[in-house]
Design a protein around this motif. Structure first.
Motif, PDB file in Angstrom:
ATOM      1  N   THR A  62       6.107   7.173 -10.965  1.00  0.00           N
ATOM      2  CA  THR A  62       4.957   7.145 -11.877  1.00  0.00           C
ATOM      3  C   THR A  62       3.646   7.523 -11.196  1.00  0.00           C
ATOM      4  O   THR A  62       2.614   7.621 -11.857  1.00  0.00           O
ATOM      5  N   ASP A  63       3.701   7.706  -9.870  1.00  0.00           N
ATOM      6  CA  ASP A  63       2.489   8.014  -9.092  1.00  0.00           C
ATOM      7  C   ASP A  63       1.426   6.931  -9.255  1.00  0.00           C
ATOM      8  O   ASP A  63       0.223   7.210  -9.254  1.00  0.00           O
ATOM      9  N   ALA A  64       1.866   5.692  -9.398  1.00  0.00           N
ATOM     10  CA  ALA A  64       0.949   4.577  -9.572  1.00  0.00           C
ATOM     11  C   ALA A  64       0.821   3.810  -8.266  1.00  0.00           C
ATOM     12  O   ALA A  64       1.806   3.581  -7.566  1.00  0.00           O
ATOM     13  N   VAL A  65      -0.409   3.410  -7.951  1.00  0.00           N
ATOM     14  CA  VAL A  65      -0.681   2.588  -6.774  1.00  0.00           C
ATOM     15  C   VAL A  65      -0.761   1.141  -7.234  1.00  0.00           C
ATOM     16  O   VAL A  65      -1.670   0.760  -7.969  1.00  0.00           O
ATOM     17  N   SER A  66       0.213   0.329  -6.828  1.00  0.00           N
ATOM     18  CA  SER A  66       0.273  -1.055  -7.296  1.00  0.00           C
ATOM     19  C   SER A  66      -0.463  -2.021  -6.378  1.00  0.00           C
ATOM     20  O   SER A  66      -0.791  -3.127  -6.785  1.00  0.00           O
ATOM     21  N   CYS A  67      -0.735  -1.617  -5.153  1.00  0.00           N
ATOM     22  CA  CYS A  67      -1.405  -2.509  -4.213  1.00  0.00           C
ATOM     23  C   CYS A  67      -2.123  -1.667  -3.165  1.00  0.00           C
ATOM     24  O   CYS A  67      -1.631  -0.607  -2.770  1.00  0.00           O
ATOM     25  N   ALA A  68      -3.290  -2.147  -2.741  1.00  0.00           N
ATOM     26  CA  ALA A  68      -4.058  -1.430  -1.723  1.00  0.00           C
ATOM     27  C   ALA A  68      -4.954  -2.429  -1.007  1.00  0.00           C
ATOM     28  O   ALA A  68      -5.539  -3.308  -1.638  1.00  0.00           O
ATOM     29  N   ASN A  69      -5.031  -2.303   0.318  1.00  0.00           N
ATOM     30  CA  ASN A  69      -5.920  -3.200   1.059  1.00  0.00           C
ATOM     31  C   ASN A  69      -7.351  -2.668   1.029  1.00  0.00           C
ATOM     32  O   ASN A  69      -7.644  -1.647   0.403  1.00  0.00           O
ATOM     33  N   GLY A  70      -8.259  -3.372   1.715  1.00  0.00           N
ATOM     34  CA  GLY A  70      -9.663  -2.993   1.685  1.00  0.00           C
ATOM     35  C   GLY A  70      -9.915  -1.588   2.221  1.00  0.00           C
ATOM     36  O   GLY A  70     -10.689  -0.820   1.646  1.00  0.00           O
ATOM     37  N   CYS A  71      -9.250  -1.248   3.329  1.00  0.00           N
ATOM     38  CA  CYS A  71      -9.419   0.093   3.907  1.00  0.00           C
ATOM     39  C   CYS A  71      -8.924   1.164   2.939  1.00  0.00           C
ATOM     40  O   CYS A  71      -9.527   2.239   2.826  1.00  0.00           O
ATOM     41  N   ALA A  72      -7.818   0.855   2.243  1.00  0.00           N
ATOM     42  CA  ALA A  72      -7.280   1.804   1.274  1.00  0.00           C
ATOM     43  C   ALA A  72      -8.253   1.993   0.113  1.00  0.00           C
ATOM     44  O   ALA A  72      -8.450   3.115  -0.373  1.00  0.00           O
TER      45      ALA A  72
END
Length: 307
Positions: free
Chosen positions: A89-99
């Protein structure tokens, strides 16, 4: 005929029936009471087991929350940009602060992470990648990233999500290029300094002989002018060589007490032949009480010549 009536006494058929019915009722009542007690005991056991299960579940939830907080803290402490991506789905489900900051940096360019061709291609490949160097152009600037991808297997051992780690090494790459360029310039400077020293030796001889020739041709003005031009050209070339040496080495000023009159006179005397060729008349005027100054005579003389 006389009427006959049949009655049953205490030991007759009706008494036995009632007695049997009472015993049956009593047995059923006892069985019902026993079943009720058994059901009550089982219910109490079930409630106790349910309470124990709830306590275990609550403990487990607390442990999972502690693990979640620990993982979240660990994720935020990582200096690389870390994403969890669904490649389907090309979905980002989680990302840290740097991301998050990295994504914000892409926003002005009007692109998302998965719209960058080298990144999207590797994510959709579905294979494990460790520290792959990639480069791309963004807003007219070449960016350098170090990319790692770890597929996360699902229930049927198929990758349903991927952990994507990105380290922006653009500054490091640019620093490497700059240092390499400076190394090349330093090497070129050493060669230039060596060549300059080799030029200066014969140049000094040319200038010396031209000065002697200029003195010997006092009675021949036209020929003497050619000798003067030779002296001027030699001095000019010597100045260029001096500038080359100055730019290829670290120069430390040598401060001594000097006369500004002498320095300016030498500098003007150096350019007099060129001034005369252009019809310029030089005239120097000095204050009568110029004090000595602590300065680098060589560098100041070069400044005056440049002016």
């Amino acid at each position: 005929m006389p009427e006959t009536t049949v009655t049953s006494g205490p030991g007759g058929p009706s008494g036995e029936f009632l007695e049997k019915a009472f015993r049956t009722f009593q047995e059923q009542s006892e069985m019902l009471e026993k079943s009720h007690a058994d059901l009550k005991a089982r219910l109490a056991a079930a409630q106790l087991d349910l309470q124990r299960k709830n306590e275990e579940l609550a403990t487990r939830l607390l442990e999972l929350e502690a693990i979640r907080r620990h993982l979240a803290g660990t994720l935020e402490s990582i200096t690389d940009a870390v994403f969890i991506v669904d490649p389907e789905t090309d979905a980002v489900s989680c990302a840290n602060g740097c991301a998050t900051r990295l994504l914000e940096g892409l926003s002005p360019a009007g692109v998302t992470l998965l719209e960058l061709e080298p990144v999207a291609k590797l994510i959709h490949a579905g294979v494990k990648i460790n520290d792959r160097n990639i480069s791309f152009r963004l807003n007219g600037e070449v960016r350098y990233w170090m990319l790692s991808i770890i597929p996360m297997p699902g229930r049927e051992n198929e990758a349903t999500q991927e952990v994507v780690s990105i380290k922006d090494v653009t500054e490091e790459k640019n620093l490497e290029v700059r240092l390499a360029r400076e190394d090349r310039m330093a090497a070129l400077g050493k060669v230039a300094a060596s060549v300059a020293h080799e030029i200066r030796n014969p140049l000094a001889a040319i200038e010396g002989f031209a000065v002697l020739l200029e003195r010997d041709l006092v009675d021949r003005p036209q020929t003497r002018s050619l000798a003067s031009k030779t002296v001027y050209a030699a001095r000019r070339l010597n100045s260029v060589v001096g500038n080359l040496l100055t730019h290829t080495r670290e120069y430390r000023p040598s401060l001594t007490l000097c006369s500004m009159r002498d320095i300016v006179s030498d500098a003007v005397g150096f350019i007099v032949p060129m001034a005369e060729d252009h019809g310029v008349v030089t005239n120097m005027q000095f204050a009568p009480d110029l004090p000595l100054q602590r300065l680098d005579a060589v560098m100041l003389r070069q400044v005056m010549v440049n002016l």
